[in-house]
Design a protein around this motif. Structure first.
Motif, PDB file in Angstrom:
ATOM      1  N   THR A   1      19.085   2.542   6.119  1.00  0.00           N
ATOM      2  CA  THR A   1      19.005   4.163   6.474  1.00  0.00           C
ATOM      3  C   THR A   1      17.270   4.761   6.342  1.00  0.00           C
ATOM      4  OG1 THR A   1      21.060   4.847   5.814  1.00  0.00           O
ATOM      5  CG2 THR A   1      19.469   6.568   5.751  1.00  0.00           C
ATOM      6  N   LEU A   2      16.612   4.341   5.141  1.00  0.00           N
ATOM      7  CA  LEU A   2      15.359   4.453   5.014  1.00  0.00           C
ATOM      8  C   LEU A   2      14.595   3.860   6.306  1.00  0.00           C
ATOM      9  CD1 LEU A   2      15.038   3.713   1.242  1.00  0.00           C
ATOM     10  CD2 LEU A   2      14.734   5.819   2.359  1.00  0.00           C
ATOM     11  N   VAL A   3      15.013   2.784   6.509  1.00  0.00           N
ATOM     12  CA  VAL A   3      13.869   2.117   7.746  1.00  0.00           C
ATOM     13  C   VAL A   3      14.299   2.911   9.265  1.00  0.00           C
ATOM     14  CG1 VAL A   3      13.983   0.026   9.232  1.00  0.00           C
ATOM     15  CG2 VAL A   3      13.941  -0.281   6.691  1.00  0.00           C
ATOM     16  N   GLU A   4      15.398   3.552   9.130  1.00  0.00           N
ATOM     17  CA  GLU A   4      15.944   4.103  10.453  1.00  0.00           C
ATOM     18  C   GLU A   4      15.039   5.319  10.364  1.00  0.00           C
ATOM     19  OE1 GLU A   4      19.663   6.411  11.896  1.00  0.00           O
ATOM     20  OE2 GLU A   4      20.016   4.221  11.686  1.00  0.00           O
TER      21      GLU A   4
ATOM     22  N   GLY B   1      20.284  -4.385  -4.033  1.00  0.00           N
ATOM     23  CA  GLY B   1      19.731  -3.852  -5.437  1.00  0.00           C
ATOM     24  C   GLY B   1      18.253  -3.214  -5.665  1.00  0.00           C
ATOM     25  N   VAL B   2      17.369  -3.712  -4.438  1.00  0.00           N
ATOM     26  CA  VAL B   2      16.014  -3.594  -4.668  1.00  0.00           C
ATOM     27  C   VAL B   2      15.515  -2.293  -3.850  1.00  0.00           C
ATOM     28  CG1 VAL B   2      13.791  -4.541  -3.770  1.00  0.00           C
ATOM     29  CG2 VAL B   2      15.475  -5.812  -4.693  1.00  0.00           C
ATOM     30  N   VAL B   3      15.979  -1.868  -2.750  1.00  0.00           N
ATOM     31  CA  VAL B   3      16.146  -1.006  -2.108  1.00  0.00           C
ATOM     32  C   VAL B   3      17.511  -0.135  -1.903  1.00  0.00           C
ATOM     33  CG1 VAL B   3      15.105   0.032   0.245  1.00  0.00           C
ATOM     34  CG2 VAL B   3      14.069  -1.848  -0.774  1.00  0.00           C
ATOM     35  N   ALA B   4      17.268   1.218  -2.369  1.00  0.00           N
ATOM     36  CA  ALA B   4      18.652   1.955  -2.237  1.00  0.00           C
ATOM     37  C   ALA B   4      18.867   2.314  -0.728  1.00  0.00           C
ATOM     38  CB  ALA B   4      18.610   3.066  -3.071  1.00  0.00           C
TER      39      ALA B   4
ATOM     40  N   ALA C   1       0.862  -1.164  -0.247  1.00  0.00           N
ATOM     41  CA  ALA C   1      -0.022   0.128  -0.049  1.00  0.00           C
ATOM     42  C   ALA C   1       0.813   1.289   0.037  1.00  0.00           C
ATOM     43  CB  ALA C   1      -1.084   0.040   1.206  1.00  0.00           C
ATOM     44  N   THR C   2       2.018   1.214   0.702  1.00  0.00           N
ATOM     45  CA  THR C   2       2.767   2.362   0.719  1.00  0.00           C
ATOM     46  C   THR C   2       4.315   2.165   0.519  1.00  0.00           C
ATOM     47  OG1 THR C   2       3.321   2.170   3.005  1.00  0.00           O
ATOM     48  CG2 THR C   2       1.539   3.295   2.474  1.00  0.00           C
ATOM     49  N   HIS C   3       5.079   3.117  -0.035  1.00  0.00           N
ATOM     50  CA  HIS C   3       6.513   2.913  -0.079  1.00  0.00           C
ATOM     51  C   HIS C   3       7.252   2.261   0.951  1.00  0.00           C
ATOM     52  CE1 HIS C   3      10.437   3.212  -2.297  1.00  0.00           C
ATOM     53  NE2 HIS C   3      10.720   3.998  -1.054  1.00  0.00           N
ATOM     54  N   GLU C   4       6.645   2.822   2.130  1.00  0.00           N
ATOM     55  CA  GLU C   4       7.285   2.651   3.409  1.00  0.00           C
ATOM     56  C   GLU C   4       7.212   0.854   3.641  1.00  0.00           C
ATOM     57  OE1 GLU C   4       7.116   3.025   8.324  1.00  0.00           O
ATOM     58  OE2 GLU C   4       5.833   4.385   7.023  1.00  0.00           O
ATOM     59  N   GLU C   5       6.045   0.283   3.521  1.00  0.00           N
ATOM     60  CA  GLU C   5       5.769  -1.108   3.491  1.00  0.00           C
ATOM     61  C   GLU C   5       6.809  -1.810   2.605  1.00  0.00           C
ATOM     62  OE1 GLU C   5       1.801  -1.734   2.705  1.00  0.00           O
ATOM     63  OE2 GLU C   5       1.171  -0.897   4.589  1.00  0.00           O
ATOM     64  N   PHE C   6       6.864  -1.476   1.146  1.00  0.00           N
ATOM     65  CA  PHE C   6       8.019  -1.986   0.330  1.00  0.00           C
ATOM     66  C   PHE C   6       9.359  -2.000   1.153  1.00  0.00           C
ATOM     67  CE2 PHE C   6      10.920  -1.286  -3.049  1.00  0.00           C
ATOM     68  CZ  PHE C   6      10.858  -2.579  -3.914  1.00  0.00           C
ATOM     69  N   VAL C   7       9.894  -0.694   1.407  1.00  0.00           N
ATOM     70  CA  VAL C   7      11.021  -0.789   2.028  1.00  0.00           C
ATOM     71  C   VAL C   7      11.340  -1.689   3.333  1.00  0.00           C
ATOM     72  CG1 VAL C   7      12.582   0.814   3.194  1.00  0.00           C
ATOM     73  CG2 VAL C   7      11.416   1.423   1.144  1.00  0.00           C
ATOM     74  N   ARG C   8      10.363  -1.611   3.908  1.00  0.00           N
ATOM     75  CA  ARG C   8      10.545  -2.529   5.259  1.00  0.00           C
ATOM     76  C   ARG C   8      10.493  -4.178   4.958  1.00  0.00           C
ATOM     77  NH1 ARG C   8      10.230   0.014   9.859  1.00  0.00           N
ATOM     78  NH2 ARG C   8       9.544   2.005  10.388  1.00  0.00           N
ATOM     79  N   TRP C   9       9.819  -4.474   3.881  1.00  0.00           N
ATOM     80  CA  TRP C   9       9.714  -5.929   3.411  1.00  0.00           C
ATOM     81  C   TRP C   9      11.107  -6.166   2.823  1.00  0.00           C
ATOM     82  CZ3 TRP C   9       6.876  -9.957   4.201  1.00  0.00           C
ATOM     83  CH2 TRP C   9       6.953 -10.994   3.278  1.00  0.00           C
ATOM     84  N   ASN C  10      11.655  -5.300   2.048  1.00  0.00           N
ATOM     85  CA  ASN C  10      12.655  -5.678   1.165  1.00  0.00           C
ATOM     86  C   ASN C  10      14.021  -4.855   1.442  1.00  0.00           C
ATOM     87  OD1 ASN C  10      11.624  -7.181  -1.168  1.00  0.00           O
ATOM     88  ND2 ASN C  10      10.446  -5.262  -1.372  1.00  0.00           N
ATOM     89  N   TRP C  11      14.120  -4.529   2.404  1.00  0.00           N
ATOM     90  CA  TRP C  11      15.365  -3.741   3.022  1.00  0.00           C
ATOM     91  C   TRP C  11      16.409  -4.228   2.949  1.00  0.00           C
ATOM     92  CZ3 TRP C  11      18.392  -3.540   7.406  1.00  0.00           C
ATOM     93  CH2 TRP C  11      18.183  -4.556   8.337  1.00  0.00           C
ATOM     94  N   ARG C  12      16.626  -5.668   3.286  1.00  0.00           N
ATOM     95  CA  ARG C  12      17.905  -6.387   3.089  1.00  0.00           C
ATOM     96  C   ARG C  12      18.198  -7.005   1.542  1.00  0.00           C
ATOM     97  NH1 ARG C  12      21.479  -7.257   7.282  1.00  0.00           N
ATOM     98  NH2 ARG C  12      20.359  -6.935   9.459  1.00  0.00           N
TER      99      ARG C  12
END
Length: 65
Positions: free
Chosen positions: A44-47, A37-40, A23-34
């Motif tokens: 830092t973004l999760v923090e 090449g998927v999340v720049a 639903a949000t970019h935040e959810e995408f980042v939190r799912w794929n943060w590790r």
């Protein structure tokens, strides 16, 4: 470890979920943060998302006084 309902282990999730699945970019980042090449700079973004939530909670607390 858990960041606001998202599992944060040392390993990336076993399945890749595209941006459209969230639903949000935040959810995408939190799912794929590790996933490299998927999340720049996912750490830092999760923090930053965590700091924003903490600041929003603090503002609500102060507004309630």
């Amino acid at each position: 470890m858990n960041f606001f309902g998202f599992n944060v282990s040392g390993e990336p999730p076993t399945e890749y979920r595209p941006r459209e699945a969230f639903a949000t970019h935040e959810e995408f980042v939190r799912w794929n943060w590790r996933r490299p090449g998927v999340v720049a700079d996912g750490v830092t973004l999760v923090e930053l998302y965590d700091r924003i939530r903490a600041l929003e909670a603090r503002v609500q607390e102060l507004e309630g006084r």
